[in-house]
Design a protein around this motif. Structure first.
Motif, mmCIF file in Angstrom:
data_model
loop_
_atom_site.group_PDB
_atom_site.id
_atom_site.type_symbol
_atom_site.label_atom_id
_atom_site.label_comp_id
_atom_site.label_asym_id
_atom_site.label_seq_id
_atom_site.Cartn_x
_atom_site.Cartn_y
_atom_site.Cartn_z
ATOM 1 N N ARG A 1 -14.158 8.813 -0.837
ATOM 2 C CA ARG A 1 -12.866 9.091 -1.474
ATOM 3 C C ARG A 1 -11.872 8.019 -1.044
ATOM 4 N N ILE A 2 -10.999 7.626 -1.948
ATOM 5 C CA ILE A 2 -10.003 6.592 -1.650
ATOM 6 C C ILE A 2 -8.605 7.135 -1.881
ATOM 7 N N TRP A 3 -7.758 6.946 -0.868
ATOM 8 C CA TRP A 3 -6.328 7.209 -1.006
ATOM 9 C C TRP A 3 -5.599 5.872 -1.040
ATOM 10 N N GLY A 4 -4.580 5.788 -1.867
ATOM 11 C CA GLY A 4 -3.727 4.611 -1.883
ATOM 12 C C GLY A 4 -2.328 4.980 -1.422
ATOM 13 N N LEU A 5 -1.832 4.256 -0.432
ATOM 14 C CA LEU A 5 -0.505 4.525 0.119
ATOM 15 C C LEU A 5 0.387 3.311 -0.128
ATOM 16 N N VAL B 1 -11.150 10.044 8.322
ATOM 17 C CA VAL B 1 -10.101 9.364 7.569
ATOM 18 C C VAL B 1 -9.863 8.017 8.244
ATOM 19 N N ALA B 2 -10.120 6.942 7.528
ATOM 20 C CA ALA B 2 -9.990 5.595 8.095
ATOM 21 C C ALA B 2 -8.963 4.798 7.310
ATOM 22 N N ALA B 3 -8.007 4.205 8.012
ATOM 23 C CA ALA B 3 -6.996 3.348 7.384
ATOM 24 C C ALA B 3 -7.497 1.915 7.369
ATOM 25 N N MET B 4 -7.429 1.260 6.191
ATOM 26 C CA MET B 4 -7.922 -0.103 6.051
ATOM 27 C C MET B 4 -7.102 -0.862 5.026
ATOM 28 N N GLN B 5 -7.225 -2.185 5.072
ATOM 29 C CA GLN B 5 -6.651 -3.023 4.027
ATOM 30 C C GLN B 5 -7.723 -3.629 3.123
ATOM 31 N N ASN B 6 -8.976 -3.591 3.576
ATOM 32 C CA ASN B 6 -10.071 -4.217 2.828
ATOM 33 C C ASN B 6 -10.541 -3.271 1.724
ATOM 34 N N LEU B 7 -10.046 -3.505 0.520
ATOM 35 C CA LEU B 7 -10.345 -2.630 -0.611
ATOM 36 C C LEU B 7 -11.820 -2.668 -0.994
ATOM 37 N N GLU B 8 -12.431 -3.847 -0.977
ATOM 38 C CA GLU B 8 -13.830 -3.977 -1.390
ATOM 39 C C GLU B 8 -14.747 -3.128 -0.522
ATOM 40 N N PRO C 1 -10.546 0.332 11.642
ATOM 41 C CA PRO C 1 -11.747 0.210 12.479
ATOM 42 C C PRO C 1 -12.553 -1.058 12.254
ATOM 43 N N THR C 2 -12.278 -1.789 11.160
ATOM 44 C CA THR C 2 -13.050 -3.002 10.879
ATOM 45 C C THR C 2 -12.224 -4.282 10.979
ATOM 46 N N LYS C 3 -10.973 -4.175 11.379
ATOM 47 C CA LYS C 3 -10.106 -5.351 11.422
ATOM 48 C C LYS C 3 -10.614 -6.360 12.454
ATOM 49 N N GLY C 4 -10.729 -7.613 12.032
ATOM 50 C CA GLY C 4 -11.170 -8.678 12.930
ATOM 51 C C GLY C 4 -12.668 -8.760 13.115
ATOM 52 N N LEU C 5 -13.432 -7.874 12.440
ATOM 53 C CA LEU C 5 -14.883 -7.903 12.584
ATOM 54 C C LEU C 5 -15.515 -8.764 11.498
ATOM 55 N N ASP C 6 -16.674 -9.330 11.800
ATOM 56 C CA ASP C 6 -17.410 -10.048 10.767
ATOM 57 C C ASP C 6 -17.956 -9.035 9.770
ATOM 58 N N PRO C 7 -18.279 -9.467 8.541
ATOM 59 C CA PRO C 7 -18.700 -8.525 7.499
ATOM 60 C C PRO C 7 -19.864 -7.625 7.899
ATOM 61 N N PHE D 1 -15.608 11.313 3.646
ATOM 62 C CA PHE D 1 -15.221 10.066 4.303
ATOM 63 C C PHE D 1 -14.128 9.432 3.444
ATOM 64 N N VAL D 2 -12.896 9.596 3.889
ATOM 65 C CA VAL D 2 -11.741 9.109 3.141
ATOM 66 C C VAL D 2 -11.275 7.785 3.726
ATOM 67 N N VAL D 3 -11.094 6.800 2.865
ATOM 68 C CA VAL D 3 -10.505 5.532 3.301
ATOM 69 C C VAL D 3 -9.101 5.437 2.719
ATOM 70 N N LEU D 4 -8.138 5.236 3.609
ATOM 71 C CA LEU D 4 -6.730 5.123 3.250
ATOM 72 C C LEU D 4 -6.391 3.647 3.110
ATOM 73 N N ILE D 5 -6.099 3.239 1.882
ATOM 74 C CA ILE D 5 -5.827 1.835 1.588
ATOM 75 C C ILE D 5 -4.328 1.625 1.388
ATOM 76 N N GLY D 6 -3.840 0.501 1.901
ATOM 77 C CA GLY D 6 -2.434 0.170 1.700
ATOM 78 C C GLY D 6 -2.104 -1.149 2.357
ATOM 79 N N ALA D 7 -1.050 -1.777 1.894
ATOM 80 C CA ALA D 7 -0.614 -3.039 2.483
ATOM 81 C C ALA D 7 -0.027 -2.796 3.870
ATOM 82 N N SER D 8 0.144 -3.852 4.625
ATOM 83 C CA SER D 8 0.792 -3.750 5.930
ATOM 84 C C SER D 8 2.201 -3.182 5.756
ATOM 85 N N GLY D 9 2.533 -2.174 6.570
ATOM 86 C CA GLY D 9 3.855 -1.556 6.470
ATOM 87 C C GLY D 9 3.952 -0.425 5.477
ATOM 88 N N SER D 10 2.812 -0.038 4.882
ATOM 89 C CA SER D 10 2.835 1.033 3.876
ATOM 90 C C SER D 10 2.927 2.423 4.490
#
Length: 243
Positions: free
Chosen positions: A216-220, A201-208, A173-179, A30-39
């Motif tokens: 696994r975490i990827w940083g873009l 593989v899920a793209a997110m901005q929420n690092l926590e 997949p979690t944008k705009g959802l409550d915790p 389960f890979v989470v792809l982390i990065g700022a908007s526009g990355s």
């Protein structure tokens, strides 16, 4: 197994959106792809799903190189991979059960595709997938009227299961959802990797949330893969490299 080698995406104006991205993902991760908007997160997922063409690079799945230009390769991925958009693309006039059943598009006869009818066994199968994501009691509800954003995402996950997907690519997949809802969605995705040996593989901005739920975490950053580590709490230096 998915292998990507030097994936590069350059726009017609010369802007490079992705630059020589390379990685390998194995079943059960389960890979989470982390990065700022526009990355470049959404563009990378879209390229992996063969929804966008890339400029250079290779996509190799289970030893076979796939091309974004070949119709047969795209058909293969549509059968075996599920792409979950930021806003789940559910049919607004179909209840949760029928939306899940629509994932069986490639497995049912043409006349059932046209009429939308389900056999008893197919009905039970769709109910089973809803139960797996904790929404059995929502089977008869319409998405827009009765289901929350988190519940709609979980219906989309159940539809991917009904499709028989081996890989899920999820864009925010979690944008705009409550915790609580966001955590449930991520727990569902991680459980699929553990229990069914799927790749997510899920793209997110929420690092926590990524630190807590991913394997696994990827940083873009700037279209480049700057971090690829087993999931854990990131150091300040690692955060700075991504954001």
């Amino acid at each position: 197994m998915i292998i990507v080698r030097n994936l590069t995406k350059t726009l017609t104006d010369g802007q490079t959106v992705l630059s020589k991205v390379s990685f390998q993902v194995d079943k059960g991760e389960f890979v989470v792809l982390i990065g700022a908007s526009g990355s470049g997160k959404s563009t990378l997922l879209s390229c992996l799903a063969l929804q966008q063409r890339w400029t250079e690079g290779q996509l190799i799945v289970d030893g076979t190189e796939l091309s974004d230009k070949k119709w047969g390769d795209k058909l293969k991925l549509r059968k075996e991979w599920a792409f979950l958009e930021e806003r789940p693309a559910l049919h607004p006039k179909k209840n949760a059960l029928k939306n899940v059943f629509s994932g069986r598009f490639y497995q049912v006869p043409i006349w059932r595709k046209l009429t939308g009818t389900m056999s008893t066994s197919e009905h039970i199968l769709a109910m089973d997938y809803l139960e797996r994501v904790g929404l059995l009691d929502k089977a008869k509800m319409l998405p827009a009227d009765k289901l929350s954003g988190g519940e709609q995402q979980r219906v989309a996950i159940a539809r991917a299961l009904a499709q028989g997907a081996k890989v899920i690519l999820a864009d925010e997949p979690t944008k705009g959802l409550d915790p609580e809802s966001a955590t449930k969605v991520l727990q569902d995705l991680r459980a699929l990797c553990k229990d069914q040996n799927m790749i997510v593989v899920a793209a997110m901005q929420n690092l926590e949330m990524a630190e807590r739920n991913a394997s696994r975490i990827w940083g873009l950053a700037g279209g480049r893969l700057v971090l690829d580590i087993p999931a854990r709490k990131l150091t300040q230096q690692e955060k700075h490299a991504i954001f």
